[in-house]
Design a protein around this motif. Structure first.
Motif, PDB file in Angstrom:
ATOM      1  N   CYS A  50      59.518  32.204  18.856  1.00  0.00           N
ATOM      2  CA  CYS A  50      60.528  31.764  19.994  1.00  0.00           C
ATOM      3  C   CYS A  50      61.501  32.734  19.865  1.00  0.00           C
ATOM      4  CB  CYS A  50      61.186  30.495  19.411  1.00  0.00           C
ATOM      5  SG  CYS A  50      60.179  29.169  19.509  1.00  0.00           S
ATOM      6  N   ILE A  51      62.022  33.598  18.934  1.00  0.00           N
ATOM      7  CA  ILE A  51      62.963  34.572  18.670  1.00  0.00           C
ATOM      8  C   ILE A  51      62.479  35.645  19.478  1.00  0.00           C
ATOM      9  CG2 ILE A  51      64.096  35.993  17.300  1.00  0.00           C
ATOM     10  CD1 ILE A  51      64.571  33.609  15.511  1.00  0.00           C
ATOM     11  N   LEU A  52      61.288  36.105  19.219  1.00  0.00           N
ATOM     12  CA  LEU A  52      60.451  37.539  19.718  1.00  0.00           C
ATOM     13  C   LEU A  52      60.356  37.271  21.070  1.00  0.00           C
ATOM     14  CD1 LEU A  52      58.859  40.082  19.327  1.00  0.00           C
ATOM     15  CD2 LEU A  52      56.736  38.601  18.706  1.00  0.00           C
ATOM     16  N   MET A  53      59.922  36.050  21.693  1.00  0.00           N
ATOM     17  CA  MET A  53      59.902  35.873  23.085  1.00  0.00           C
ATOM     18  C   MET A  53      61.130  36.000  23.779  1.00  0.00           C
ATOM     19  SD  MET A  53      60.569  33.102  25.544  1.00  0.00           S
ATOM     20  CE  MET A  53      60.959  31.825  24.408  1.00  0.00           C
ATOM     21  N   HIS A  93      69.781  43.931  34.586  1.00  0.00           N
ATOM     22  CA  HIS A  93      70.991  44.032  33.972  1.00  0.00           C
ATOM     23  C   HIS A  93      71.518  44.907  32.866  1.00  0.00           C
ATOM     24  CE1 HIS A  93      71.533  39.804  35.138  1.00  0.00           C
ATOM     25  NE2 HIS A  93      70.391  39.439  35.108  1.00  0.00           N
ATOM     26  N   THR A  94      72.724  44.992  32.588  1.00  0.00           N
ATOM     27  CA  THR A  94      72.960  45.888  31.811  1.00  0.00           C
ATOM     28  C   THR A  94      73.106  45.475  30.337  1.00  0.00           C
ATOM     29  OG1 THR A  94      75.485  45.143  31.798  1.00  0.00           O
ATOM     30  CG2 THR A  94      74.937  46.923  33.186  1.00  0.00           C
ATOM     31  N   PRO A  95      73.018  46.204  29.309  1.00  0.00           N
ATOM     32  CA  PRO A  95      73.091  45.693  27.873  1.00  0.00           C
ATOM     33  C   PRO A  95      74.041  44.531  27.691  1.00  0.00           C
ATOM     34  CG  PRO A  95      72.519  48.049  27.919  1.00  0.00           C
ATOM     35  CD  PRO A  95      72.912  47.631  29.129  1.00  0.00           C
ATOM     36  N   LYS A  96      75.293  45.040  28.187  1.00  0.00           N
ATOM     37  CA  LYS A  96      76.399  44.000  27.699  1.00  0.00           C
ATOM     38  C   LYS A  96      76.022  42.593  28.571  1.00  0.00           C
ATOM     39  CE  LYS A  96      81.392  43.564  28.343  1.00  0.00           C
ATOM     40  NZ  LYS A  96      82.609  44.206  28.832  1.00  0.00           N
ATOM     41  N   GLN A  97      75.642  42.628  29.672  1.00  0.00           N
ATOM     42  CA  GLN A  97      75.284  41.469  30.364  1.00  0.00           C
ATOM     43  C   GLN A  97      74.265  40.461  29.546  1.00  0.00           C
ATOM     44  OE1 GLN A  97      74.089  42.770  34.184  1.00  0.00           O
ATOM     45  NE2 GLN A  97      76.188  42.949  35.025  1.00  0.00           N
ATOM     46  N   VAL A  98      73.131  41.123  29.029  1.00  0.00           N
ATOM     47  CA  VAL A  98      72.065  40.575  28.419  1.00  0.00           C
ATOM     48  C   VAL A  98      72.748  40.092  26.895  1.00  0.00           C
ATOM     49  CG1 VAL A  98      70.215  41.066  26.892  1.00  0.00           C
ATOM     50  CG2 VAL A  98      70.212  41.965  29.171  1.00  0.00           C
ATOM     51  N   ILE A  99      73.375  40.719  26.346  1.00  0.00           N
ATOM     52  CA  ILE A  99      74.037  40.411  24.899  1.00  0.00           C
ATOM     53  C   ILE A  99      74.901  39.166  25.072  1.00  0.00           C
ATOM     54  CG2 ILE A  99      75.457  40.997  23.143  1.00  0.00           C
ATOM     55  CD1 ILE A  99      74.646  43.802  23.536  1.00  0.00           C
ATOM     56  N   ALA A 153      64.812  39.400  26.957  1.00  0.00           N
ATOM     57  CA  ALA A 153      65.994  39.978  27.033  1.00  0.00           C
ATOM     58  C   ALA A 153      65.966  41.544  27.349  1.00  0.00           C
ATOM     59  CB  ALA A 153      66.885  39.580  26.012  1.00  0.00           C
ATOM     60  N   TYR A 154      65.141  42.048  26.681  1.00  0.00           N
ATOM     61  CA  TYR A 154      64.962  43.366  26.644  1.00  0.00           C
ATOM     62  C   TYR A 154      64.205  43.981  28.098  1.00  0.00           C
ATOM     63  CZ  TYR A 154      62.808  48.112  26.288  1.00  0.00           C
ATOM     64  OH  TYR A 154      62.272  49.325  26.499  1.00  0.00           O
ATOM     65  N   SER A 155      63.629  43.047  28.729  1.00  0.00           N
ATOM     66  CA  SER A 155      62.624  43.251  30.082  1.00  0.00           C
ATOM     67  C   SER A 155      63.701  43.349  31.130  1.00  0.00           C
ATOM     68  CB  SER A 155      61.839  42.162  30.384  1.00  0.00           C
ATOM     69  OG  SER A 155      62.402  40.902  30.730  1.00  0.00           O
ATOM     70  N   HIS A 204      68.511  35.102  32.628  1.00  0.00           N
ATOM     71  CA  HIS A 204      67.328  34.816  31.773  1.00  0.00           C
ATOM     72  C   HIS A 204      67.547  34.898  30.325  1.00  0.00           C
ATOM     73  CE1 HIS A 204      65.198  35.706  35.651  1.00  0.00           C
ATOM     74  NE2 HIS A 204      64.129  35.798  35.036  1.00  0.00           N
ATOM     75  N   SER A 205      68.462  35.777  30.154  1.00  0.00           N
ATOM     76  CA  SER A 205      68.514  35.990  28.492  1.00  0.00           C
ATOM     77  C   SER A 205      69.355  34.635  27.844  1.00  0.00           C
ATOM     78  CB  SER A 205      69.804  37.136  28.207  1.00  0.00           C
ATOM     79  OG  SER A 205      69.301  38.418  28.699  1.00  0.00           O
ATOM     80  N   GLN A 206      70.323  33.979  28.979  1.00  0.00           N
ATOM     81  CA  GLN A 206      70.814  32.845  28.515  1.00  0.00           C
ATOM     82  C   GLN A 206      69.736  31.808  28.215  1.00  0.00           C
ATOM     83  OE1 GLN A 206      74.524  32.119  30.172  1.00  0.00           O
ATOM     84  NE2 GLN A 206      74.763  29.670  29.522  1.00  0.00           N
ATOM     85  N   PHE A 207      68.873  31.694  29.409  1.00  0.00           N
ATOM     86  CA  PHE A 207      67.792  30.483  29.254  1.00  0.00           C
ATOM     87  C   PHE A 207      67.251  30.787  28.132  1.00  0.00           C
ATOM     88  CE2 PHE A 207      63.773  28.718  30.089  1.00  0.00           C
ATOM     89  CZ  PHE A 207      64.174  27.961  31.207  1.00  0.00           C
TER      90      PHE A 207
END
Length: 226
Positions: free
Chosen positions: A132-135, A149-155, A140-142, A98-101
């Motif tokens: 776009c950045i806010l979305m 996911h962990t924070p590391k996986q999201v980052i 990512a936060y969701s 999701h974060s990468q998308f």
């Protein structure tokens, strides 16, 4: 299968694309769950834009978005890092898809807006980029808030999506778009066009549409006078 299940039936699985679980005691859990569905809404937007506009840049952006997902799929198979909670979906969690998308989408739109789009009012560029950045940040936060996911996986997902968006834009701008022959019979049959070099595309389309409307009105008036 439990003892209460009817005989002959197999256990059913849910479609993880739209199946998002959240803690009902979390005051913003439901909001985060809906925000997490943003990639699905973006895919629908891609298809709608391509179907009605037939713009080459949008087509290539969608292809890049899908390749980005393929990169994420391969990366997960290589890293094989589990999600923070086992009961939330199958598969691995590193990097967050999701974060990468959304990072790819936000970064690509930001680059394209800065490099290619022109507006009568300068405020539109920063507004589009900020939205776009806010979305992307909210999605990512969701994924962290919902414990997918962990924070590391999201980052890592955000980083991979952003880098790939920059590389894909360079590839499209310098190689793919110049290589497409819009006069080819297939391109003409698909009504494919490239508007990436046209400044103030909204103004251009508006003025051409209004010119055609005026011409048709004059033609109708001439026919009525006859």
């Amino acid at each position: 299968m439990s003892l209460e299940d009817p005989p002959g039936l197999r256990p059913l699985a849910s479609v993880s694309l739209t199946h998002v679980q959240f803690d009902p005691s979390d005051p913003i859990g439901m909001v985060m769950a809906y925000i997490s569905l943003a990639p699905l809404a973006l895919i629908i937007s891609y298809v709608t834009l391509i179907a009605f506009r037939r713009d080459l840049a949008t087509c290539l952006m969608l292809i890049g978005q899908l390749v980005n997902e393929g990169v994420n799929f391969v990366a997960k198979k290589i890293v094989r890092q589990a999600r923070p909670t086992e009961y939330l979906g199958n598969g691995y969690g590193m990097p967050s898809s999701h974060s990468q998308f959304v990072a790819f989408f936000a970064a690509y739109v930001t680059i394209y807006t800065i490099r290619r789009l022109h507006f009568r009012h300068a405020v539109w560029k920063p507004l589009i980029c900020a939205a776009c950045i806010l979305m992307a940040a909210l999605v990512a936060y969701s994924r962290i808030r919902l414990s997918y996911h962990t924070p590391k996986q999201v980052i890592v997902g955000l980083t991979c999506g952003t880098i790939f968006a920059g590389l894909w834009f360079l590839l499209c701008d310098n190689v793919l778009i110049p290589a497409v022959d819009l006069d080819h019979p297939i391109a003409r049959w698909l009504l494919l066009k490239d508007t990436s070099r046209i400044p103030t595309i909204l103004v251009f389309e508006y003025e051409n549409a209004m010119e055609e409307i005026r011409r048709l009105r004059e033609l109708d008036s001439a026919q009525k006078r006859k």
